[in-house]
Design an enzyme around this catalytic site. Structure first.
Site, PDB file in Angstrom:
ATOM      1  N   ARG A  69     -35.650 -21.085   4.828  1.00 60.42           N
ATOM      2  CA  ARG A  69     -34.562 -21.220   5.926  1.00 60.42           C
ATOM      3  C   ARG A  69     -34.692 -20.361   6.842  1.00 60.42           C
ATOM      4  NH1 ARG A  69     -29.438 -22.391   3.778  1.00 60.42           N
ATOM      5  NH2 ARG A  69     -28.778 -20.255   4.714  1.00 60.42           N
ATOM      6  N   TYR A 106     -30.775 -26.968  34.474  1.00 59.07           N
ATOM      7  CA  TYR A 106     -31.249 -28.155  33.502  1.00 59.07           C
ATOM      8  C   TYR A 106     -30.146 -28.864  33.320  1.00 59.07           C
ATOM      9  CZ  TYR A 106     -33.818 -30.438  29.696  1.00 59.07           C
ATOM     10  OH  TYR A 106     -34.101 -31.397  28.501  1.00 59.07           O
ATOM     11  N   ASP A 108     -33.266 -19.312  31.208  1.00 53.89           N
ATOM     12  CA  ASP A 108     -34.141 -20.469  30.971  1.00 53.89           C
ATOM     13  C   ASP A 108     -35.505 -20.022  31.599  1.00 53.89           C
ATOM     14  OD1 ASP A 108     -35.756 -22.759  30.850  1.00 53.89           O
ATOM     15  OD2 ASP A 108     -34.039 -23.865  30.503  1.00 53.89           O
ATOM     16  N   LYS A 168     -42.922 -27.529  26.341  1.00 53.56           N
ATOM     17  CA  LYS A 168     -43.646 -27.672  27.587  1.00 53.56           C
ATOM     18  C   LYS A 168     -44.965 -27.118  27.554  1.00 53.56           C
ATOM     19  CE  LYS A 168     -39.914 -29.938  28.778  1.00 53.56           C
ATOM     20  NZ  LYS A 168     -38.883 -29.589  29.296  1.00 53.56           N
TER      21      LYS A 168
HETATM   22  C1  LIG Z   1     -37.340 -29.805  28.936  1.00 52.30           C
HETATM   23  C2  LIG Z   1     -36.437 -28.560  29.085  1.00 52.30           C
HETATM   24  C3  LIG Z   1     -35.804 -27.992  28.300  1.00 52.30           C
HETATM   25  C4  LIG Z   1     -35.449 -28.762  27.026  1.00 52.30           C
HETATM   26  O1  LIG Z   1     -36.672 -28.818  26.233  1.00 52.30           O
HETATM   27  P1  LIG Z   1     -36.556 -29.723  25.130  1.00 52.30           P
HETATM   28  O2  LIG Z   1     -37.642 -29.289  24.141  1.00 52.30           O
HETATM   29  O3  LIG Z   1     -37.042 -31.296  25.747  1.00 52.30           O
HETATM   30  O4  LIG Z   1     -35.323 -29.986  24.360  1.00 52.30           O
HETATM   31  C5  LIG Z   1     -34.931 -26.950  28.571  1.00 52.30           C
HETATM   32  N1  LIG Z   1     -34.942 -26.468  29.699  1.00 52.30           N
HETATM   33  C6  LIG Z   1     -35.936 -26.813  30.752  1.00 52.30           C
HETATM   34  C7  LIG Z   1     -36.191 -25.949  32.054  1.00 52.30           C
HETATM   35  C8  LIG Z   1     -36.755 -27.897  30.499  1.00 52.30           C
HETATM   36  O5  LIG Z   1     -37.375 -28.233  31.287  1.00 52.30           O
END
Ligand SMILES: *Cc1c(COP(=O)(O)O)cnc(C)c1O
Length: 401
Positions: free
Chosen positions: A58, A111, A183, A208
């Site tokens: 974990r 977001y 972020d 991404k």
């Molecule tokens: C897609 C995204 C997220 C979330 O990512 P997931 O893997 O889809 O949960 C968070 N912040 C931004 C800016 C994003 O584009």
């Protein structure tokens, strides 16, 4: 070997140690919950002051730690932790620092799912989320309170791509005793160095660009030394883990990140420039374009641009809008981004609390993939031509439906 390696070299050599894995170039996929010790002495020696059970699946395996080490190094932070999705990394990083009675500030362009989490879930724990205009800069000081625990930043903002003056915001936040969380998904740690700009915890939706092939969901949060104990405690207490296959995919994706990003950047700017001159396009939101309101900040703080941006079309009916979207051959219609393939996403009007973002036409988010840029330009042009033809045949389509 040179002491300071270029970022693109570091991401090829970090997070792997062939000598520890039978010479295998890549850190293998380790599956496992139990990690056996040979002797009582070895068992006892694994205990750490803050974690008496340090060896257990974990808390990660060598596969997990390889990715965490690589990302921490890329971001320029102290340590990283992986999460099962980008959103999980955002929400759990927030939860790791806030307490009941705290106040949290987030940009109005944050977001969407992070906005929803802050407004609804944090409220259930008596934590107040307040929004600020993305372009607030040092003016954030007017919204800081004695109980402000966290100032969240995201640049450029989701959907509308507003830039933020992160160093100015961080300076005020730190003066008030608040943590700064970012972020950093759009730029990736290759094109924005959060810890050099006052950020304490940086979050990546690794889904991404890091994974880069639209085949896994993953998040990573990285902290500086000061915020690390909070992040680690918060994350471990929730007990989330990630399968080793997805981590392996992220490690593999990162090896080509610098090459891929260069092309996403280049193609994204080409598409955005062409679109900014097209009569059916009312506005292009892309901070790397010289005419963009966020361009100066982007140039000052960022080392590159990704392939994600948005356009606002001239007002047209939904029938004419369908003519455009349905005519696209190379762009898929879908959520997420950062993969090798180009995407469009029709978006509704942006949700805003303090800084209205008026739009008259349809907003479309565009992700420039790794296809040949001329092919992508041609595809967008023929689809826009199709929309023009629809409007010429049925002029009433021009009226916004
Ligand atoms: C897609 C995204 C997220 C979330 O990512 P997931 O893997 O889809 O949960 C968070 N912040 C931004 C800016 C994003 O584009």
């Amino acid at each position: 070997m040179p002491t300071k390696l270029q970022a693109c070299t570091e991401l090829l050599h970090g997070g792997r140690d062939p000598a520890r894995h039978y010479g295998m170039v890549n850190t293998p996929i380790y599956r496992g919950s139990t990690v056996l010790a040979n002797t009582l002495e070895e068992w006892e020696s694994r205990k750490q002051p803050d974690n008496p059970y340090a060896s257990y699946g974990r808390f990660g395996t060598p596969t997990t730690h390889a990715l965490e080490e690589l990302v921490a190094n890329m971001e320029g932070g102290y340590r990283s932790l992986v999460f099962p999705s980008g959103l999980a990394a955002c929400t759990h990083a927030i939860l790791s620092v806030v307490r009941s009675g705290d106040h949290v500030l987030l940009p109005d362009s944050v977001y969407g799912p992070t906005r929803a989490f802050a407004q609804e879930t944090l409220a259930r724990f008596n934590i107040e989320a307040e929004f600020y205009a993305a372009n607030v800069g040092a003016g954030i000081s007017a919204q800081l309170r004695a109980n402000t625990r966290l100032v969240y930043v995201e640049a450029p903002g989701s959907g509308t791509f507003e830039m933020q003056d992160i160093p100015a915001i961080a300076e005020q936040a730190h003066k008030a005793g608040a943590y700064v969380m970012m972020d950093n998904t759009w730029a990736t740690p290759l094109y924005f160095k959060p810890f050099e700009h006052g950020v304490d915890i940086s979050v990546q939706a690794a889904t991404k660009y890091l994974v880069g092939h639209s085949d896994a969901l993953l998040g990573v949060a990285t902290a500086n030394q000061d915020a690390w104990p909070l992040l680690r405690k918060g994350a471990h207490d929730f007990g989330q883990t990630i399968g080793p296959d997805d981590i392996f995919l992220a490690l593999r994706g990162i090896r080509t990140l610098s090459l891929r990003l260069q092309q996403h950047w280049d193609t994204g700017v080409k598409l955005a420039s062409m679109l900014s001159r097209h009569p059916l396009v009312a506005r292009v939101m892309h901070p790397a374009l010289p005419e963009d309101p966020g361009h100066a900040l982007w140039k000052r703080d960022f080392l590159g641009a990704s392939g994600l941006f948005a356009i606002e079309l001239q007002p047209m009916s939904s029938a004419a809008f369908s003519c455009f979207i349905d005519q696209l051959q190379l762009f898929g219609i879908g959520l997420s981004w950062g993969g090798y393939e180009s995407l469009v996403l029709p978006m509704g009007a942006p949700t805003r609390s303090v800084s209205p973002y008026p739009v008259k036409g349809q907003l479309v988010r565009i992700h420039a993939g790794l296809e040949d840029s001329e092919d992508l330009v041609a595809d967008l042009q023929q689809a826009l031509q199709r929309a023009s033809d629809c409007l010429a045949v049925a002029p009433e389509m021009a009226v916004s439906a």
